[in-house]
Enzyme design. Structure first.
Site, short mmCIF file in Angstrom:
data_model
loop_
_atom_site.label_atom_id
_atom_site.label_comp_id
_atom_site.label_asym_id
_atom_site.label_seq_id
_atom_site.Cartn_x
_atom_site.Cartn_y
_atom_site.Cartn_z
CB THR A 165 4.81 0.04 -6.08
OG1 THR A 165 5.26 -1.29 -6.90
CG2 THR A 165 6.08 1.23 -7.12
N GLY A 216 1.98 2.61 -7.12
CA GLY A 216 2.47 2.58 -7.85
C GLY A 216 2.29 3.23 -9.58
NE ARG A 249 9.85 -31.03 -2.58
CZ ARG A 249 10.54 -32.15 -3.37
NH1 ARG A 249 10.96 -31.78 -5.28
NH2 ARG A 249 10.79 -33.15 -2.86
CG HIS A 285 0.23 -10.69 -1.14
ND1 HIS A 285 -0.38 -11.98 -1.96
CD2 HIS A 285 -0.35 -10.74 -1.13
CE1 HIS A 285 -0.65 -11.56 -2.98
NE2 HIS A 285 -1.10 -10.37 -2.35
NE ARG A 343 3.88 13.83 14.12
CZ ARG A 343 3.90 12.41 14.88
NH1 ARG A 343 5.14 12.68 15.05
NH2 ARG A 343 3.28 11.67 15.43
CB CYS A 373 -11.13 3.17 -6.97
SG CYS A 373 -12.46 3.81 -6.98
N GLY A 388 23.16 -15.01 -2.71
CA GLY A 388 24.14 -15.91 -3.84
C GLY A 388 23.41 -16.76 -4.56
CG ASP A 397 6.38 -3.95 -8.49
OD1 ASP A 397 6.14 -5.12 -7.46
OD2 ASP A 397 5.13 -4.21 -9.00
NE ARG A 406 6.41 9.52 12.71
CZ ARG A 406 7.55 10.24 12.15
NH1 ARG A 406 8.44 10.94 11.73
NH2 ARG A 406 7.96 10.50 13.65
P1 ATP Z 1 0.85 -0.88 -7.27
O1 ATP Z 1 2.33 -1.21 -8.82
O2 ATP Z 1 1.34 -1.58 -6.76
O3 ATP Z 1 0.15 -2.01 -7.66
P2 ATP Z 1 -0.31 0.95 -8.69
O4 ATP Z 1 -0.73 1.99 -8.20
O5 ATP Z 1 -0.15 0.91 -9.92
O6 ATP Z 1 0.06 -0.06 -7.43
P3 ATP Z 1 -3.05 -0.25 -9.25
O7 ATP Z 1 -4.01 -1.51 -9.21
O8 ATP Z 1 -1.85 -0.01 -10.94
O9 ATP Z 1 -1.69 0.19 -8.81
O10 ATP Z 1 -3.92 1.21 -8.83
C1 ATP Z 1 -4.60 1.61 -8.03
C2 ATP Z 1 -5.99 2.22 -8.88
O11 ATP Z 1 -5.13 3.46 -9.56
C3 ATP Z 1 -6.82 1.66 -9.48
O12 ATP Z 1 -7.64 0.99 -8.51
C4 ATP Z 1 -7.22 2.88 -10.23
O13 ATP Z 1 -8.25 3.30 -9.20
C5 ATP Z 1 -6.30 3.74 -10.14
N1 ATP Z 1 -5.84 4.14 -11.79
C6 ATP Z 1 -5.46 2.67 -11.96
N2 ATP Z 1 -5.21 3.20 -14.17
C7 ATP Z 1 -5.60 3.72 -14.20
C8 ATP Z 1 -5.90 4.74 -15.53
N3 ATP Z 1 -6.01 4.25 -16.51
N4 ATP Z 1 -7.04 5.93 -15.13
C9 ATP Z 1 -7.86 6.17 -13.46
N5 ATP Z 1 -6.78 5.36 -12.36
C10 ATP Z 1 -6.53 4.47 -13.10
#
Ligand code: ATP
Length: 324
Positions: A126, A102, A248, A254, A25, A73, A186, A128, A21
């Site tokens: 992220t 991330g 436990r 998620h 904007r 991807c 805690g 994390d 957003r």
């Molecule tokens: P999170 O910390 O939430 O996992 P992230 O960005 O680290 O987020 P990843 O699954 O590691 O999540 O990466 C997201 C996308 O970034 C991958 O699916 C890919 O398309 C691209 N990517 C990751 N590593 C590489 C790489 N070494 N070279 C090119 N593209 C990459």
């Protein structure tokens, strides 16, 4: 810089919508066209885009997830995939790209710059919190609050049944979520990958707490911790060593990624979005926009992905004082 693209990639995190957003904007404010890429780098390769204007992003600041969808991807990890993405960027006349994600997403973004000289700016999105150059990533604060609420509920049943609960929280190979949520609820002990407390020390801590009259306890375990092979293995080792403990395990999973972003994450998303657009306009790119002590920071992408903000070990020490 006439047209700016924006995408969200990797794991979704609360606050991404606030950043989208803000990007849209801010583009409107500076009279730039903004194009949203749907489903991260997959959308770049498949040319799945939509023009965004100020009205397109109404009513999303309070929503979790990402309005542009996200994806992992594999194709983008290949040169051919990135070439296709670059071709589509050129065809759409996009002059600069904002990648919200991330370390993996930033690695991909960096390659776009390196291989094709295409200007990119990263916004850390992220839960994390595992990037260097920012004390907070988008979604981390919301995840902490989600974990805290969940463990507060687990505590009710732990107390009622005199049980020991091991609660596994997310964080990949970083212990930020475990450390801060552990302190907030805690926890008897907090197990994080950055510090090896050892199984024997854990057992001693449990014995001491039992002697002091404690009838139930919570141990927060980061998913990357190596005290046991995994949290279930750790629980059974504890039961083998201390058979009088009824143990436990709860893996929060998620739910930690979802939910309405906290005030902090909404404000952070807004700040990072504004500065990301301004950075591209100022011809500053190849960097991640972050925050430290309320001030906006700029960190080269290669540094942001290589390091991590140091875990605050003082918090572990203080947690132990709380549990004596
Ligand atoms: P999170 O910390 O939430 O996992 P992230 O960005 O680290 O987020 P990843 O699954 O590691 O999540 O990466 C997201 C996308 O970034 C991958 O699916 C890919 O398309 C691209 N990517 C990751 N590593 C590489 C790489 N070494 N070279 C090119 N593209 C990459």
């Amino acid at each position: 810089m006439k047209t700016i693209g924006v995408l969200t990639s990797g794991g979704d995190s609360p606050g991404m919508n606030s950043a989208i957003r803000s990007v849209v904007r801010t583009c409107a404010h500076y009279d730039k066209k903004c194009i949203g890429i749907v489903r991260g780098f997959s959308g770049l390769i498949e040319n799945n885009t939509k023009i965004l204007n100020t009205r397109s992003v109404r009513g999303i600041i309070n929503r979790g997830g990402t309005f542009l969808y996200s994806a992992r991807c594999e194709e983008f990890k290949t040169k051919a995939g990135r070439s296709q993405a670059h071709e589509n960027l050129k065809k759409a006349e996009i002059d600069g790209l904002i990648v919200i994600g991330g370390d993996g997403s930033f690695t991909g973004a960096m390659l776009l710059e390196k291989e094709f000289g295409f200007p990119v700016v990263g916004i850390p999105g992220t839960i994390d919190n595992d990037l260097f150059g920012t004390t907070h990533t988008l979604g981390y604060d919301t995840a902490l609050n989600t974990v805290m609420d969940a463990i507060d509920k687990i505590r009710d049943t732990a107390i009622s049944h005199h049980r020991l609960f091991l609660v596994e929280v997310m964080g990949a190979d970083a212990g930020y979520i475990a450390l801060n949520s552990g302190l907030a609820i805690g926890a008897q002990e907090i197990l994080i990958p950055e510090v090896n407390m050892s199984f024997d020390n854990l057992i001693n801590s449990l014995k001491t707490s039992k002697k002091s009259g404690k009838t139930s306890s919570i141990i927060v375990v980061a998913e990357g911790d190596k005290t046991g092979k995994n949290v279930f293995d750790l629980a059974s080792k504890i039961e083998d060593t201390l058979p009088r403990y009824e143990t436990r395990v709860s893996v929060l999973g998620h739910i930690q990624r979802g939910g309405s972003p906290t005030c902090f994450d909404r404000v952070l998303g807004t700040q990072l979005g504004v500065r990301a657009v301004e950075s591209l306009i100022e011809n500053n790119h190849g960097l991640m926009i972050g925050i430290n002590s309320g001030k906006i920071t700029f960190t080269p992408l290669n540094k942001a992905i290589k390091g991590k903000t140091k875990i605050n070990k003082e918090l572990l020490r203080m947690s132990k004082i709380m549990n004596t």
